[in-house]
Design a protein around this motif. Sequence first.
Motif, PDB file in Angstrom:
ATOM      1  N   UNK A   2       0.716  -1.360   0.008  1.00  0.00           N
ATOM      2  CA  UNK A   2      -0.126  -0.058  -0.047  1.00  0.00           C
ATOM      3  C   UNK A   2       0.864   1.359  -0.077  1.00  0.00           C
ATOM      4  N   UNK A   3       0.697   2.011  -1.114  1.00  0.00           N
ATOM      5  CA  UNK A   3       1.441   3.468  -1.281  1.00  0.00           C
ATOM      6  C   UNK A   3       0.676   4.628  -1.125  1.00  0.00           C
ATOM      7  N   UNK A   4      -0.434   4.277  -0.323  1.00  0.00           N
ATOM      8  CA  UNK A   4      -1.432   5.649  -0.141  1.00  0.00           C
ATOM      9  C   UNK A   4      -0.791   6.557   0.812  1.00  0.00           C
ATOM     10  N   UNK A   5      -1.109   8.027   0.637  1.00  0.00           N
ATOM     11  CA  UNK A   5      -0.792   8.800   1.421  1.00  0.00           C
ATOM     12  C   UNK A   5      -0.906   8.844   3.084  1.00  0.00           C
ATOM     13  N   UNK A   6      -1.871   7.913   3.394  1.00  0.00           N
ATOM     14  CA  UNK A   6      -2.597   7.799   4.764  1.00  0.00           C
ATOM     15  C   UNK A   6      -1.362   7.182   5.658  1.00  0.00           C
ATOM     16  N   UNK A   7      -0.201   6.776   4.982  1.00  0.00           N
ATOM     17  CA  UNK A   7       0.805   5.722   5.762  1.00  0.00           C
ATOM     18  C   UNK A   7       1.758   6.891   6.193  1.00  0.00           C
TER      19      UNK A   7
END
Length: 577
Positions: free
Chosen positions: A345-350
């Motif tokens: 997962x490369x979403x910004x929430x990380x």
Amino acid sequence: MGGCFSDVSGGQEAVGGGGDVHNLQNMASDDAVDYFYRSKGLQPLYNRIELSLSASKLRDLDFMSKSDPMAVVYTKKKDGNLEEVGRTEVIMNSLNPIWIQKINVLFHFEIVQPLVFHVYDVDSKYHNLSTKMLDLKDQDYIGEANCVLSEIMTFRDRSMTLKLHGRNGHGVGNMGSITVHAEEAIASKMAVEMRLRCKNLDNKDRFSKSDPFLRISRIVEAGNPIPICKTEVVNDNLDPVWKPVCVTMQQYVSKDNPLVIECFDFNSNGNHTFIGKLHTSIQGLENLYKANVGENFVFPSTHHKDHEKVLKGKLFVEGYEEKELFSFLDYISSGFELNFMVAVDFTASNGDPRSPSSLHYINYSGRLNAYQQAIMEVGEVIQVYDYDKRFPAWGFGGRIYNGSVSHCFNLNGNAGSFEVEGVHGIMDAYRNALHTVSLHGPTLFGQVINQAAEIAAQSLSTNSNKYFVLLIITDGVLTDLQETKDALVRGSDLPLSILIVGVGDADFKQMEILDADTGPRLESSTGRIATRDIVQFVPMRDVQHGGRSMVQSLLEELPGQFLTYMRSRDIKPLAGH
């Protein structure tokens, strides 16, 4: 192959009375799980394995005669300490011993189990003592060897020869070798699959017809009958036909062992109404099938203890087949592979990977982040079962080099190939991608699952001995829940399982929906129901606070999912097994 449990949703799991609870309470925890699974005709979470040991060309430590060797088997714990599993007997005057004493171990598919073998020359003054009483410090050390249990299980003959070496790998010259052979400690793998139906059942409902199910129990000499199998519930039907049920020889013991088959009318409050019963055996059911006749149910009389009322309702056996119930290890040792795939997962929430608070933060002191931990722990187990160790690796939810947001991009940045070499290749590709991919969003699973499903589908036309395992590591809430369901329903027909690790503190309720352990099977947007459950979800935060490892929780269902697929398509282990 039909299972011995209901797959009707809601309360219609045909519980009907339960098993021998007293026995369960007196079993060890593994035995209780084993009993539960076997009572439903399923594989347990582990297999009992017997190790047979022999050695060749041992170094002779005795002056006037040959060595008197004994082998000791250990498991190596995560902290590096050794835990003794068992000892062989002592073989007198032999440099090529073949030990009779078997060493019993539990093979857990989901755990890497390092084994260590020590060989000793036992001093003759101790020969009258039980080997359990021997102090190993008083014996002459010959040599040691080590391997991983799963390595032995992948060989066709389940045998592995290891060179002996000195302590900590040191030693001069040839110390000989030790051969380890593993066998499943199962009395019989025979099973019977039957298709049962009834006719003219008594109606127990006032405003509709009964909702019948059957429960089959084995009669034992002392105590209550032990339930071994049950059917699903058929709604509103006095002439029900059930899905095939499967009972193993471990459950019915012998074809002549007495069984009781009880018929109940399902009630959602759990107080199922008794319709009738009959006494028979597996042999009796086979005879009904061959003669193409039914047998009447009876209803015990409340007035006369030994008198039973014969009912008009009958049981028929429409299908009967005896077959060998191959285990997970049967397939793996005959050449079946588990092919590992991963999606990150490369979403910004990380969070910004440069910040120590980010789930993607790379700590160069060596401490792994949650993504690295999941890749390493799961990959370490599954890579043993993947022969070429070339793993497809993708990312999703990131803005890639060309400026577009992609929900399935090659983790290695190579537009022409999504495969990397080994678990270290996944780790390297992941670290490099954090420098070239910008975190974005939203969180979509559908494309990576469809990509994995496409690979699994293509393999069916070229190679039927591959089963695919996709690991998805994510921190977020899905925004394509229905598309993901559609992809999973399609994937349920393929040799594919999906493992999902949730990292961080997000609300993962949607993931529990995808992992249909407790709820109904997944349904696609067109109304199609998944043929089997292929998802296992584990939130990392839960297992970090519990006693079990993440990888153990994540992989415990995988052998069962694998077997469900193989048996439903009547796929057998490869020839020569």
